[in-house]
Scaffold this motif. Sequence first.
Motif, PDB file in Angstrom:
ATOM      1  N   LEU B 166     -65.061  44.151  33.379  1.00 51.72           N
ATOM      2  CA  LEU B 166     -65.903  43.590  32.325  1.00 51.72           C
ATOM      3  C   LEU B 166     -66.982  42.801  33.042  1.00 51.72           C
ATOM      4  N   PHE B 167     -68.225  43.078  32.700  1.00 54.49           N
ATOM      5  CA  PHE B 167     -69.316  42.352  33.342  1.00 54.49           C
ATOM      6  C   PHE B 167     -69.900  41.352  32.364  1.00 54.49           C
ATOM      7  N   ILE B 168     -70.011  40.109  32.782  1.00 55.31           N
ATOM      8  CA  ILE B 168     -70.650  39.116  31.909  1.00 55.31           C
ATOM      9  C   ILE B 168     -71.701  38.343  32.685  1.00 55.31           C
ATOM     10  N   ASN B 169     -72.678  37.844  31.955  1.00 52.10           N
ATOM     11  CA  ASN B 169     -73.760  37.045  32.547  1.00 52.10           C
ATOM     12  C   ASN B 169     -74.095  35.941  31.550  1.00 52.10           C
ATOM     13  N   TYR B 170     -73.814  34.722  31.948  1.00 55.94           N
ATOM     14  CA  TYR B 170     -74.137  33.582  31.080  1.00 55.94           C
ATOM     15  C   TYR B 170     -74.451  32.358  31.905  1.00 55.94           C
ATOM     16  N   PRO B 171     -75.404  31.541  31.551  1.00 60.86           N
ATOM     17  CA  PRO B 171     -76.437  31.806  30.557  1.00 60.86           C
ATOM     18  C   PRO B 171     -77.149  33.119  30.873  1.00 60.86           C
ATOM     19  N   SER B 172     -77.586  33.779  29.812  1.00 62.34           N
ATOM     20  CA  SER B 172     -78.012  35.165  29.959  1.00 62.34           C
ATOM     21  C   SER B 172     -79.510  35.319  30.188  1.00 62.34           C
ATOM     22  N   ASN B 173     -79.849  36.199  31.082  1.00 65.91           N
ATOM     23  CA  ASN B 173     -81.170  36.788  31.124  1.00 65.91           C
ATOM     24  C   ASN B 173     -80.981  38.122  30.420  1.00 65.91           C
ATOM     25  N   PRO B 174     -81.594  38.398  29.296  1.00 65.99           N
ATOM     26  CA  PRO B 174     -82.805  37.814  28.739  1.00 65.99           C
ATOM     27  C   PRO B 174     -82.638  36.837  27.560  1.00 65.99           C
ATOM     28  N   THR B 175     -81.443  36.601  27.042  1.00 65.93           N
ATOM     29  CA  THR B 175     -81.387  35.875  25.761  1.00 65.93           C
ATOM     30  C   THR B 175     -81.282  34.360  25.916  1.00 65.93           C
ATOM     31  N   GLY B 176     -80.854  33.889  27.075  1.00 66.36           N
ATOM     32  CA  GLY B 176     -80.627  32.457  27.253  1.00 66.36           C
ATOM     33  C   GLY B 176     -79.317  31.994  26.651  1.00 66.36           C
ATOM     34  N   LYS B 177     -78.569  32.949  26.080  1.00 62.71           N
ATOM     35  CA  LYS B 177     -77.304  32.575  25.447  1.00 62.71           C
ATOM     36  C   LYS B 177     -76.234  32.267  26.488  1.00 62.71           C
ATOM     37  N   SER B 178     -75.433  31.256  26.184  1.00 57.45           N
ATOM     38  CA  SER B 178     -74.238  31.042  26.975  1.00 57.45           C
ATOM     39  C   SER B 178     -73.053  31.264  26.040  1.00 57.45           C
ATOM     40  N   PHE B 179     -71.840  31.365  26.600  1.00 57.11           N
ATOM     41  CA  PHE B 179     -70.687  31.585  25.740  1.00 57.11           C
ATOM     42  C   PHE B 179     -70.042  30.269  25.358  1.00 57.11           C
ATOM     43  N   SER B 180     -69.523  30.201  24.150  1.00 56.42           N
ATOM     44  CA  SER B 180     -68.736  29.040  23.750  1.00 56.42           C
ATOM     45  C   SER B 180     -67.377  29.152  24.420  1.00 56.42           C
ATOM     46  N   TYR B 181     -66.637  28.046  24.413  1.00 52.28           N
ATOM     47  CA  TYR B 181     -65.326  28.096  25.053  1.00 52.28           C
ATOM     48  C   TYR B 181     -64.424  29.126  24.356  1.00 52.28           C
ATOM     49  N   GLU B 182     -64.542  29.216  23.033  1.00 47.69           N
ATOM     50  CA  GLU B 182     -63.729  30.200  22.288  1.00 47.69           C
ATOM     51  C   GLU B 182     -64.052  31.612  22.751  1.00 47.69           C
ATOM     52  N   GLU B 183     -65.342  31.887  22.903  1.00 44.29           N
ATOM     53  CA  GLU B 183     -65.730  33.229  23.335  1.00 44.29           C
ATOM     54  C   GLU B 183     -65.184  33.527  24.728  1.00 44.29           C
ATOM     55  N   LEU B 184     -65.303  32.545  25.626  1.00 45.74           N
ATOM     56  CA  LEU B 184     -64.790  32.737  26.986  1.00 45.74           C
ATOM     57  C   LEU B 184     -63.294  33.005  26.950  1.00 45.74           C
TER      58      LEU B 184
END
Lengths: 165, 395
Positions: B166-184
Amino acid sequence: MDKDNLKKEILDILTKDARKTAADIAVMLNLKEDIVSASIHEMENDKTILNYKAVVNLQQLKSDKTHCIIEVKCSPQRGVGFDAIARRIYKFPEVKSLYLMSGGYDLLLLVEGDTMKDIGFFVAEKLATLDSVHNTSTHFLLKRYKEDGIILETQEKTPRLAVTP
Amino acid sequence: MRDFVAEKVKNIPPSGIRAFFELVIGMKDVISLGVGEPDFHTPWHISEAAIYAIEKGATSYTSNLGLLELREMIALYLENHFKVTYNPKQEILITVGASEAMDLAFRAILNPGDEVIILEPSYVAYCPLVTLAGGVPVTVSTIRGTTFALDFDAIRAAITTKTKALFINYPSNPTGKSFSYEELDKLAHLAREHDLVVVSDEIYAELTYDYQHVSFSSLPGMHERTILISGFSKAFAMTGWRIGYAAAPHDIIEAMMKIHQYAILCAPIAGQIAAIEAIKCGDKEMRFMKKEYDRRRKVIVSGFNKMGLPCATPEGAFYVFPSIQRLPFKSEEFCRKLLTEENVATVPGTAFGSAGEGFIRCSYATGMDDIKEALRRIDSFLERHGLSCTEQAAG
Ligand SMILES: Cc1ncc(COP(=O)(O)O)c(C=O)c1O
């Protein structure tokens, strides 16, 4: 944001660019404009903010004004320390800034004059003759490289690519 | 003569960013919101440390893993900032940018046909790197209306018996979104349930506004299945020095090092020395830059929302990803028009995968005055096309 932090943030922005309006600053800090302008007014009233001035590149102006710094050794006076002599000195309009220093001398003056002769006159006739002044050492400014945090030489800019991932 | 270029390279689509870059070249007075690197120079004390080292003769190879001092500093930094522990002698590898670390990670873990889940819109390199490593990228859209919340049912549906990573990138390029603790936490749960390795590109971790970044490997049980990737390019304005790193369990770092030692040998020594200075003494300047980005972030978010282009407040990085879904243009067309009519360069969301349709990426790693002028030009573009918010409402 508490009041002190708000002031710090506003000053941080204004000391870099005094032309930013309260509205500009409000957007930058994500606050209401009236909160920002109230804080600015407060700082203007209590003299936290003294003035708004342009930072000028005198080199560019080909200004023929002469600038120097003068180190002054003097004796403090009972009860008032250096304050009394400082007061006498800062009232001269040619003195642009005045600081009490630690180290090898006591007062540091930034002085502006129309000519070198003017400054010579000021030092010989006004400054050195003050009672508690023992010694002055005058250094003339030859070239400005950096003014108020701004580098004056035009620097070659290596451009960034216009679009990158 | 035969065609010498390999099929798998030919089949990789050209980068949408590259196409835009070609367009901008040769144009004058362009304000670019299309730049994915800081507008600040590398702080002088960092450059100066490297210059001094070069003068002293530091011009050789380093160990394959990278200078031990740098690895030790990184280990200390990861421990202090994110409470994750890595052994600098065995579990950290210095690479040529985070870019190389990603490439190594995929090459080290993927067998032919292994699938990698990638959340889109995503940084341009991930899918091609997976393909080149012999894997199969499987993309899952994170677009929900005009925001980017994760849809765990969709992610679950994309997982097959072949899914390896599973590949993740946060804070994200291009959206600037980071994950909440629940999402993580839910992502960690998925990784455990399906026995996946998680490659986590956290290069923007330091550029997180309003709250503290949580590193994926700090989640319970994730240390042993995470490849943490980061680098110095973004937070320290050091893109040109090309220094990044990977931190992972020993066997994975060993595998990545095997490729690295033959393909690269070592990351450039001057860059590594600059990175040591950055990580030791760069905190103050980094925070100064971050504060500046934060102010611009507020200005640009408010600017787009005022124009009726819904723009989520990004939690990190230096990008916003406003929606242009209400306009009668596709992303690509909008960006082209904006460039030719108003001299403002932005990047169509589709450069980051088809999920990005209806969005544009704007970088706020650009001076405040330019940002304001760009916003003004975008506004006048909308007005000229009769697409202003108010006119819309009236019509
Ligand atoms: C999310 C992300 N990862 C990695 C990189 C590449 O970083 P580096 O310069 O360390 O190779 C970038 C650069 O734009 C990026 O945005």
